[in-house]
Design an enzyme around this catalytic site. Sequence first.
Site, short mmCIF file in Angstrom:
data_model
loop_
_atom_site.label_atom_id
_atom_site.label_comp_id
_atom_site.label_asym_id
_atom_site.label_seq_id
_atom_site.Cartn_x
_atom_site.Cartn_y
_atom_site.Cartn_z
N SER A 196 0.80 -1.22 0.00
CA SER A 196 0.00 0.00 0.00
C SER A 196 0.83 1.27 0.00
O SER A 196 0.28 2.36 -0.02
CB SER A 196 -0.90 0.00 1.23
OG SER A 196 -0.14 0.10 2.41
N THR B 170 -2.01 2.70 3.32
CA THR B 170 -1.31 3.98 3.41
C THR B 170 -0.63 3.90 4.75
O THR B 170 -1.06 3.17 5.62
CB THR B 170 -2.36 5.13 3.46
OG1 THR B 170 -2.98 5.25 2.20
CG2 THR B 170 -1.76 6.47 3.85
N THR C 182 1.63 7.03 0.58
CA THR C 182 0.78 5.96 0.05
C THR C 182 1.02 5.70 -1.43
O THR C 182 1.53 6.57 -2.14
CB THR C 182 -0.70 6.36 0.22
OG1 THR C 182 -1.56 5.27 -0.12
CG2 THR C 182 -1.09 7.53 -0.68
N ARG D 226 -4.76 9.98 -10.92
CA ARG D 226 -5.63 10.24 -9.77
C ARG D 226 -4.80 10.64 -8.55
O ARG D 226 -3.79 10.01 -8.24
CB ARG D 226 -6.46 8.99 -9.46
CG ARG D 226 -7.37 9.10 -8.22
CD ARG D 226 -6.74 8.49 -6.99
NE ARG D 226 -7.67 8.45 -5.85
CZ ARG D 226 -7.31 8.13 -4.62
NH1 ARG D 226 -6.06 7.80 -4.35
NH2 ARG D 226 -8.18 8.12 -3.64
N VAL D 227 -5.20 11.69 -7.88
CA VAL D 227 -4.54 12.11 -6.65
C VAL D 227 -5.52 11.92 -5.51
O VAL D 227 -6.67 12.34 -5.59
CB VAL D 227 -4.10 13.59 -6.75
CG1 VAL D 227 -3.57 14.09 -5.42
CG2 VAL D 227 -3.05 13.75 -7.84
N GLY D 228 -5.07 11.26 -4.46
CA GLY D 228 -5.94 11.01 -3.31
C GLY D 228 -5.83 12.10 -2.26
O GLY D 228 -5.39 13.22 -2.53
N ASP D 229 -6.22 11.76 -1.06
CA ASP D 229 -6.20 12.73 0.05
C ASP D 229 -4.82 12.86 0.69
O ASP D 229 -4.50 13.89 1.28
CB ASP D 229 -7.20 12.30 1.13
CG ASP D 229 -6.88 10.91 1.70
OD1 ASP D 229 -6.45 10.02 0.92
OD2 ASP D 229 -7.06 10.71 2.90
N THR E 161 -6.24 7.30 6.77
CA THR E 161 -6.11 6.27 5.73
C THR E 161 -7.53 5.87 5.32
O THR E 161 -8.48 6.11 6.06
CB THR E 161 -5.37 5.02 6.26
OG1 THR E 161 -6.08 4.50 7.39
CG2 THR E 161 -3.95 5.34 6.68
N GLY E 162 -7.65 5.28 4.16
CA GLY E 162 -8.97 4.85 3.70
C GLY E 162 -9.39 5.60 2.44
O GLY E 162 -8.54 6.12 1.71
N GLY F 97 -9.92 8.05 0.14
CA GLY F 97 -9.43 9.43 0.12
C GLY F 97 -10.43 10.44 -0.38
O GLY F 97 -10.43 11.60 0.07
N1 ASP Z 1 -6.21 7.37 1.44
C1 ASP Z 1 -5.53 6.74 0.36
C2 ASP Z 1 -6.02 7.32 -0.93
O1 ASP Z 1 -7.21 7.55 -1.07
C3 ASP Z 1 -5.69 5.26 0.27
C4 ASP Z 1 -5.66 4.49 1.53
O2 ASP Z 1 -5.46 5.01 2.61
O3 ASP Z 1 -5.84 3.29 1.44
O4 ASP Z 1 -5.23 7.46 -1.82
#
Ligand code: ASP
Length: 360
Positions: A90, A210, A228, A238-241, A261-262, A264
Amino acid sequence: MNDKISKFWTRRRFLETAAAAGGAMIAAPRQLAAAQPAATPPGRRPLIIASANGVACTARAMERIAAGDDPLDAAIAGVNLVEDDPNDNSVGLGGLPNEDGVVELDASVMHGPSHKAGAVAALRNIRNPSCVARLVMQRTNHVLLVGEGALRFARAHGFKEVDLLTDEARREWLKWKESHSDKDAWIAPEQAGGKPSARAGTPYEHTWGTIHCSAVDEKGNLGGVTTTSGLSYKIPGRVGDSPIIGAGLYVDNAVGAAGSTGFGEANLRNCSTFLIVELMRGGMGPREACLEALRRIADRTEPRHRGKGGLPINSVTFYAITKDGRYAGASMYSGARFAICDHRGARQEDCAWLFERKPD
Ligand code: ASP
């Protein structure tokens, strides 16, 4: 807010929201009903918090703090362990790739005493994006570099390019590519109207993961980092949080730090970690602040991302510490853990949670 009031308020609020949504949210879910981990005791410093995959990370960060490192440098040294680990799929080396089979990394850092931040997004070929993010903070007038520009910046600072796609991650990607039909991040026109997804299960198939780590030293100075490979099989670019300050990471040296985490996209829509720190500034403890951010997400989840009982399909977990050394982890659903290191050593603890059970 004490626990009794919080339980009542949470349930009432959920029912009100369900009613306002015209019944779209169906039955009241079981939330805050069973045993939750107790609110954290009065604070003690130094203290390091991380996502569940970060027990060794918190131990290393604590060693570095004991050796006199700045809390941000200590947290980065901690997450480097996970970025370098080919078996954690991850983060960094070994991270699961995007839908083209290319690993793209996101990371951010924030330094409490200077209130400076740095971040990189969609960075390829560099195994420690957190170190590049720190250099963006230290050696540029910018906060966020993305894609090719971030890679050129890393090269200019002497980072070596490596192939981040391990054989195991490539095999996982190939399995997804060979077997997926409609489990991706694209939305067809007939599904774009915001109606619940006709597809069974998650709207698209991805793996979470992450590492977040925040540290507070003996003097109450804070630093935090989130790094992450993002959602697996994401659309390239794609850009996450994680690299977005206020979404996947926020630090305010007067108050505390929060990371996530999770899923985003939920944090991008709700500026969740900024919200958590602001709620703590207003006097909420870290546990209540994290739970309130989860409630916001649950209340505002779009219909196609809801499952049975109107519950969000995608989970988010928060990690928060205060300047005075209190801490909490909290997740959308029960069963999540987080890593913590204090005077009692490095270990995992249970997260508080908003809902007891994830929809099937
Ligand atoms: N938060 C991360 C994202 O959305 C992914 C993750 O934490 O699993 O990129």
